[in-house]
Write a protein that holds these residues in place. Sequence first.
Motif, PDB file in Angstrom:
ATOM      1  N   SER A 280     -39.968 -31.352  46.174  1.00 21.68           N
ATOM      2  CA  SER A 280     -40.833 -30.593  45.272  1.00 21.68           C
ATOM      3  C   SER A 280     -42.281 -30.968  45.561  1.00 21.68           C
ATOM      4  N   VAL A 281     -43.183 -30.159  45.015  1.00 25.61           N
ATOM      5  CA  VAL A 281     -44.610 -30.487  45.044  1.00 25.61           C
ATOM      6  C   VAL A 281     -45.098 -30.477  43.602  1.00 25.61           C
ATOM      7  N   PRO A 282     -46.052 -31.335  43.278  1.00 25.20           N
ATOM      8  CA  PRO A 282     -46.467 -31.453  41.869  1.00 25.20           C
ATOM      9  C   PRO A 282     -47.151 -30.198  41.361  1.00 25.20           C
ATOM     10  N   ASP A 283     -46.862 -29.854  40.131  1.00 26.39           N
ATOM     11  CA  ASP A 283     -47.468 -28.693  39.505  1.00 26.39           C
ATOM     12  C   ASP A 283     -48.976 -28.850  39.388  1.00 26.39           C
ATOM     13  N   THR A 284     -49.449 -30.105  39.333  1.00 27.48           N
ATOM     14  CA  THR A 284     -50.891 -30.350  39.171  1.00 27.48           C
ATOM     15  C   THR A 284     -51.693 -29.884  40.386  1.00 27.48           C
ATOM     16  N   LEU A 285     -51.019 -29.636  41.521  1.00 18.92           N
ATOM     17  CA  LEU A 285     -51.743 -29.214  42.716  1.00 18.92           C
ATOM     18  C   LEU A 285     -52.488 -27.907  42.483  1.00 18.92           C
ATOM     19  N   HIS A 286     -52.044 -27.125  41.499  1.00 29.92           N
ATOM     20  CA  HIS A 286     -52.703 -25.845  41.257  1.00 29.92           C
ATOM     21  C   HIS A 286     -54.137 -26.015  40.779  1.00 29.92           C
ATOM     22  N   ARG A 287     -54.479 -27.230  40.349  1.00 32.16           N
ATOM     23  CA  ARG A 287     -55.845 -27.477  39.880  1.00 32.16           C
ATOM     24  C   ARG A 287     -56.789 -27.802  41.034  1.00 32.16           C
ATOM     25  N   CYS A 288     -56.256 -27.919  42.224  1.00 32.76           N
ATOM     26  CA  CYS A 288     -57.113 -28.059  43.413  1.00 32.76           C
ATOM     27  C   CYS A 288     -57.529 -26.647  43.829  1.00 32.76           C
ATOM     28  N   ARG A 289     -58.432 -26.076  43.086  1.00 36.58           N
ATOM     29  CA  ARG A 289     -58.728 -24.656  43.165  1.00 36.58           C
ATOM     30  C   ARG A 289     -59.373 -24.232  44.485  1.00 36.58           C
ATOM     31  N   ARG A 290     -59.895 -25.187  45.249  1.00 36.33           N
ATOM     32  CA  ARG A 290     -60.525 -24.824  46.515  1.00 36.33           C
ATOM     33  C   ARG A 290     -59.519 -24.743  47.659  1.00 36.33           C
ATOM     34  N   LEU A 291     -58.272 -25.048  47.378  1.00 38.43           N
ATOM     35  CA  LEU A 291     -57.252 -25.083  48.415  1.00 38.43           C
ATOM     36  C   LEU A 291     -57.081 -23.702  49.058  1.00 38.43           C
ATOM     37  N   THR A 292     -57.217 -23.649  50.402  1.00 34.13           N
ATOM     38  CA  THR A 292     -57.069 -22.387  51.125  1.00 34.13           C
ATOM     39  C   THR A 292     -55.908 -22.430  52.119  1.00 34.13           C
ATOM     40  N   VAL A 293     -55.531 -23.624  52.572  1.00 39.65           N
ATOM     41  CA  VAL A 293     -54.449 -23.760  53.563  1.00 39.65           C
ATOM     42  C   VAL A 293     -53.450 -24.784  53.057  1.00 39.65           C
ATOM     43  N   LEU A 294     -52.179 -24.382  52.966  1.00 36.19           N
ATOM     44  CA  LEU A 294     -51.117 -25.270  52.517  1.00 36.19           C
ATOM     45  C   LEU A 294     -49.907 -25.081  53.428  1.00 36.19           C
ATOM     46  N   ASP A 295     -49.545 -26.133  54.141  1.00 32.09           N
ATOM     47  CA  ASP A 295     -48.399 -26.051  55.039  1.00 32.09           C
ATOM     48  C   ASP A 295     -47.291 -26.979  54.548  1.00 32.09           C
ATOM     49  N   LEU A 296     -46.216 -26.374  54.088  1.00 30.06           N
ATOM     50  CA  LEU A 296     -45.044 -27.104  53.582  1.00 30.06           C
ATOM     51  C   LEU A 296     -43.807 -26.814  54.439  1.00 30.06           C
ATOM     52  N   THR A 297     -44.042 -26.418  55.670  1.00 31.89           N
ATOM     53  CA  THR A 297     -42.964 -26.047  56.591  1.00 31.89           C
ATOM     54  C   THR A 297     -41.953 -27.181  56.758  1.00 31.89           C
ATOM     55  N   ASN A 298     -40.675 -26.804  56.856  1.00 28.77           N
ATOM     56  CA  ASN A 298     -39.599 -27.746  57.137  1.00 28.77           C
ATOM     57  C   ASN A 298     -39.564 -28.944  56.197  1.00 28.77           C
ATOM     58  N   ASN A 299     -39.420 -28.633  54.932  1.00 32.77           N
ATOM     59  CA  ASN A 299     -39.138 -29.632  53.918  1.00 32.77           C
ATOM     60  C   ASN A 299     -37.812 -29.266  53.243  1.00 32.77           C
ATOM     61  N   LEU A 300     -37.623 -29.726  52.010  1.00 29.31           N
ATOM     62  CA  LEU A 300     -36.369 -29.474  51.291  1.00 29.31           C
ATOM     63  C   LEU A 300     -36.632 -28.693  50.003  1.00 29.31           C
ATOM     64  N   LEU A 301     -37.649 -27.866  50.034  1.00 32.00           N
ATOM     65  CA  LEU A 301     -38.060 -27.133  48.838  1.00 32.00           C
ATOM     66  C   LEU A 301     -37.143 -25.951  48.560  1.00 32.00           C
ATOM     67  N   ARG A 302     -36.951 -25.680  47.275  1.00 28.19           N
ATOM     68  CA  ARG A 302     -36.181 -24.501  46.851  1.00 28.19           C
ATOM     69  C   ARG A 302     -37.050 -23.529  46.055  1.00 28.19           C
ATOM     70  N   ARG A 303     -38.174 -24.020  45.578  1.00 34.60           N
ATOM     71  CA  ARG A 303     -39.073 -23.168  44.799  1.00 34.60           C
ATOM     72  C   ARG A 303     -40.465 -23.780  44.782  1.00 34.60           C
ATOM     73  N   LEU A 304     -41.430 -22.994  44.316  1.00 33.95           N
ATOM     74  CA  LEU A 304     -42.793 -23.481  44.106  1.00 33.95           C
ATOM     75  C   LEU A 304     -43.057 -23.540  42.606  1.00 33.95           C
ATOM     76  N   PRO A 305     -43.934 -24.446  42.165  1.00 33.70           N
ATOM     77  CA  PRO A 305     -44.252 -24.526  40.738  1.00 33.70           C
ATOM     78  C   PRO A 305     -44.848 -23.212  40.223  1.00 33.70           C
ATOM     79  N   PRO A 306     -44.524 -22.824  38.992  1.00 32.52           N
ATOM     80  CA  PRO A 306     -45.023 -21.551  38.431  1.00 32.52           C
ATOM     81  C   PRO A 306     -46.535 -21.429  38.443  1.00 32.52           C
TER      82      PRO A 306
END
Length: 569
Positions: free
Chosen positions: A252-278
């Motif tokens: 998983s990735v923390p829901d708090t990441l959504h507060r990093c509002r300047r984020l433009t590039v996010l690479d989560l390739t090849n992990n064990l994720l099933r969903r993204l935080p709402p």
Amino acid sequence: MVDFQQSPDANAVNVHFSRADTTIPEKDSLQISQETQVTKELEDTLPVHVTDRIFFIDLANKQQTTIPLQIFELEDLEELHLEKNLIESIPGDIHHLKKVKVLYLNENYIHDICEELGELKYLQSLDLSSNPLSYSSLHIISKLQALRQLRLYDANLDEFPVEICKCLHHVELLGLSGNNLKYMPKEVVNLRKLKEIYLQKNRFESFPLELCHLHNLEIIDLEQNLVSFVPEEIVSLTNLVKLFLAFNNLLSVPDTLHRCRRLTVLDLTNNLLRRLPPNFKQLTEMNELGLSGNNLEKFPGQICHWKSLCLIYLKNTGLQVLPSSFTRLTCIKILDLSENFFYEFPKEICAMENLEILSLDDNQICELPPSMMGLSNLKCLGLTGNRFSVFPEEVFLLQSLEKLYLGQDKGIKFMTLPSDISKLQNLRELYLENNCLEYLPPSIGLLSNLEIVDCHNNLLKELPDSICQVQGLQRLLVQNNQLFQLPENLDNLRKLQLVLLDGNPMTDPPIEVCSQGNLAIREYLQEKRHQKAKATKVQGNNFPFIGSNVIPLARSKLAVDTWANITAK
């Protein structure tokens, strides 16, 4: 930054993030101010005309075993490139380069760092990557108070020196990829101006919590580690722009990441994720997203709120359909949906007039909708490994297409290539491997921009003579077919660099000539044409004579009758 390349095993489109440290300045041609001559010896040592007013020297990849001592006389030198050489040590005379700001010594054989290196008080960028550095000498780097960029990639580091963290307060870029690091020292929080840190290919099992205190960080690269957890404290990195966490063990990735509002590039390739935080839908500045290789339960609808999204990678994620809200993503330029379970071409894509690269390789698609003509800017289309029983002629609606991948390395194969292929006048690369083609249409000769034709593993019996009209052709890959000869004018294609003919019953040229490569094939075809022209000339000179008039040999009944009338008169 994103590029795309061919898979080494099949001609499928493979799109991915570029991981290079892009802050290294490009080296232009040698920038020299020549005022006062120095020794002839230095001129002989260096591959340039040398003066004592040189500001930039590039001796990269010159098989240098030492740093030429004459360089140390250049008091105005500001940038020195010595990467990719055979240098084993840095002479103590290095301290004479009092004004040097950039020093690249990566990819050498340097073991110890001399004390005098620490005297370069104006040095701002140092690269010692790919050297067998002694850990005990790394503390010298901590004396370089002006340093802003430090690269120690592939330096076999088991830990990062605390002294560097304590002393280098101006460092903005820290490159430590390709080492054996498991943690960062807590003193790294002293690097308060740090903007970019590259830690890929190390041994981190968790996200270094210390990084969350470096509030100026803009780029974090932790790709190819063993990270299973990202702390909630990442919320404090409000200046974060790019976050690379591909090839880790994240559930998983923390829901708090959504507060990093300047984020433009996010690479989560090849992990064990099933969903993204709402709450990820609030990352409205997102431009590039990598989710390939995760077993998603369904398409993450949060993405459809990112209206500025340009690049999205969803390869091998278990997807079967796209939501109707996907049509909101009107800025998409690159879309990778390969290796999924789409049984129909997703019609939601058809309205994406900005789309330039689309990969749908290795799905279960049987046909294409006419509505795909809406992809008016599409340049690259990957459909390899689907279930087309005939060539999908809807492709001809894509007038902007430059690269087409339609290999059928599994399942159903098609037997003909329609003559309407000539409608794709912008086509530069055509991949049709692993089908059952017996012929290519003569109209392929009308594709004036064509550079690559790949038809290996088909049933081709001959190549059309018209292919010799494609003057831009560079690569012709037709191995494992049923060819026994080549078009006699193929050697006229001056840009042709590669012809692969393995696995064909060749007689013209013979197999033994084909096995010698392109030059032998070209020489054979040239000699064959020369002999043919010579024979034609001899035959052409064998004319009957009437007085001084030359009359050509009769070649048809009409000609025979005409000839009879002439001789009768």
